[in-house]
Write a protein that holds these residues in place. Sequence first.
Motif, mmCIF file in Angstrom:
data_model
loop_
_atom_site.group_PDB
_atom_site.id
_atom_site.type_symbol
_atom_site.label_atom_id
_atom_site.label_comp_id
_atom_site.label_asym_id
_atom_site.label_seq_id
_atom_site.Cartn_x
_atom_site.Cartn_y
_atom_site.Cartn_z
ATOM 1 N N VAL A 447 0.846 -1.200 0.000
ATOM 2 C CA VAL A 447 0.000 0.000 0.000
ATOM 3 C C VAL A 447 0.876 1.243 0.000
ATOM 4 O O VAL A 447 1.852 1.330 0.749
ATOM 5 C CB VAL A 447 -0.933 -0.002 1.231
ATOM 6 N N ILE A 448 0.511 2.198 -0.856
ATOM 7 C CA ILE A 448 1.252 3.453 -0.949
ATOM 8 C C ILE A 448 0.294 4.630 -0.934
ATOM 9 O O ILE A 448 -0.910 4.470 -1.137
ATOM 10 C CB ILE A 448 2.116 3.522 -2.239
ATOM 11 N N GLY A 449 0.824 5.800 -0.704
ATOM 12 C CA GLY A 449 0.050 7.022 -0.814
ATOM 13 C C GLY A 449 0.561 7.839 -1.984
ATOM 14 O O GLY A 449 1.773 7.897 -2.221
ATOM 15 N N ILE A 450 -0.349 8.427 -2.734
ATOM 16 C CA ILE A 450 0.055 9.318 -3.818
ATOM 17 C C ILE A 450 -0.648 10.658 -3.627
ATOM 18 O O ILE A 450 -1.721 10.730 -3.009
ATOM 19 C CB ILE A 450 -0.285 8.728 -5.210
ATOM 20 N N PRO A 451 -0.075 11.753 -4.107
ATOM 21 C CA PRO A 451 -0.662 13.081 -3.890
ATOM 22 C C PRO A 451 -2.103 13.166 -4.388
ATOM 23 O O PRO A 451 -2.447 12.637 -5.448
ATOM 24 C CB PRO A 451 0.259 13.998 -4.710
ATOM 25 N N ASP A 452 -2.924 13.819 -3.586
ATOM 26 C CA ASP A 452 -4.332 14.020 -3.933
ATOM 27 C C ASP A 452 -4.705 15.464 -3.581
ATOM 28 O O ASP A 452 -4.489 15.898 -2.439
ATOM 29 C CB ASP A 452 -5.219 13.040 -3.149
ATOM 30 N N GLU A 453 -5.247 16.178 -4.541
ATOM 31 C CA GLU A 453 -5.507 17.604 -4.343
ATOM 32 C C GLU A 453 -6.489 17.877 -3.223
ATOM 33 O O GLU A 453 -6.427 18.922 -2.567
ATOM 34 C CB GLU A 453 -6.042 18.217 -5.649
ATOM 35 N N ILE A 454 -7.402 16.977 -2.987
ATOM 36 C CA ILE A 454 -8.460 17.219 -1.991
ATOM 37 C C ILE A 454 -8.108 16.633 -0.627
ATOM 38 O O ILE A 454 -8.283 17.278 0.409
ATOM 39 C CB ILE A 454 -9.795 16.645 -2.496
ATOM 40 N N ARG A 455 -7.574 15.405 -0.618
ATOM 41 C CA ARG A 455 -7.387 14.696 0.669
ATOM 42 C C ARG A 455 -5.930 14.492 1.041
ATOM 43 O O ARG A 455 -5.601 13.549 1.753
ATOM 44 C CB ARG A 455 -8.110 13.347 0.602
ATOM 45 N N ASP A 456 -5.045 15.330 0.598
ATOM 46 C CA ASP A 456 -3.603 15.212 0.867
ATOM 47 C C ASP A 456 -2.995 14.056 0.068
ATOM 48 O O ASP A 456 -2.141 14.250 -0.778
ATOM 49 C CB ASP A 456 -3.292 15.038 2.361
#
Length: 518
Positions: A447-456
């Motif tokens: 699992v990774i996180g990627i940039p999201d304009e609304i939710r960080d």
Amino acid sequence: MDIMGNKTIISLLHEKCKLHGTKTFLLFEDNKQNTIAYTYQEFLNRVNKFSNVLLDFGVKKGDKVTLHLPNSSDFIVSWFSLANIGAIMVPTNVLSTASEMEYLIGHSNSVLLITEEEYLDKFESIRGHLPHLRNTLLIRCTNEQFKNMSFDYLIKKADANVPNITLDSKDVVSIMYTSGTTSKPKGCMITHTNYIYTGEAVSKAIRYSPEDRGLIVLPLFHGNGQYYLFMPALTVGGSIAITERFSASQFIKQTKRLRATIGSLFAAPIRMILAQNYDVKDKENFLRLVIFAQSVTQEQLNEFEQKFNVPLLQIYGMTETVAPPLMNPVDAPRDNTGIGRPILSGEVKLINEEGKEVQVNEPGQILVKGIPGRTIMKGYYKNEQATSTTMKNGWLYTGDQALVKENGYFYFVDRQKDMIKRAGENVAAIEVENVIMEHSAVYEAAVIGIPDEIRDEAIIAFVILNHSHSVTEQKLMEHCRTRLAKFKVPDLIEFVEEFPRTSVGKIQKHKLKNKVNL
């Protein structure tokens, strides 16, 4: 007064030779199951001979020498021969590209390269960019044109006299580069005293005895095999077996062929072993324990222990910590869903972002107390800024998150860089991964996180399915929704055949970010 005196890994080897000279010390099995064995005295003789070869090639005390080798007995011979003349080993991954090797050889200012014939082409394009590199020596060389640079040819001509070099316990023995994700790899400087301390600490923690034989299947250029198996064996006068590479289908059979009693694995190799067709004969083996690192599900833990009749002990450590500061104990209750408790000589604390110690059951960054060059690495080579950031006021800042429970056991939460910030909430990637892997169709998840304009950040899960199993993204999402808070449920699940990995099976999450299909 230093209670360790001026002890070096070379003086330790001489000490054990006097006690166990004719005892088998080192066995090596190559990919064709050919085996070579050395007694303590034979190993020391080979070390002295190669030390004199290195001196003849102009290698001096303090010089760096790059090892670009698969696992072998001569990897160990090279390590100890370099230490024998006060030179410094720079072990590297045989899977590294030419550009990666250009950085490692150049940054370390290596004057000599020890490799194998099949890797020579890799270095041709970068040779002109490495002004400090003077010579190359070859292990397992078959081409007659390279005879004068082959290990065996040179060692046969060398004498076994002990080199007249003054060694100090504070001397650096190796520079081990840690894999970089967003920056260049950093070289951890490891001293004689670091290795001696690690051998003492680990041998006592797992009760390594002279009758034990450790089996190294993970790459020797990493600290794992050097720290947790080789040094404890040498410390107590035990023995060590090495295989050229890890084989999931052969692992237990290798332990039987080589009569190994202690093993060391990571989570990915454990899962690979469990994915093989089970041979009931493998339940009968010589193993008395296997230490491991990284997250394995409770079901996988139970399955491994039952199938192979051997207890697992999860530990926590880094190249920088040298000895593992946290281990599940041999002689007390174990909880292998956690990373154990501090070893006898270890001191660990958890702090929050403000630098204050956290409460029980509250996650915080793992800090390890230590003395540089003694119980933790000496520092990063040619990187004072990274050294001062990582080691402050007697504490090594690991960058990893854990929590401690009332029972005093520590539980890994996540790498700090693997914490996903979603709409103001912190989400531990490992928590989401574990929930996904509870599904019967799932073999492994990342699992990774990627940039999201609304939710960080958006949460993306990559999933490898078990052979002959299937499940839809929608079904897996439903599985997650029943077990996770809404803000922890992935935004997207992608099914893949494999993950990009390091040589020890760690998933390279920074490479997964390039695979996201939104």
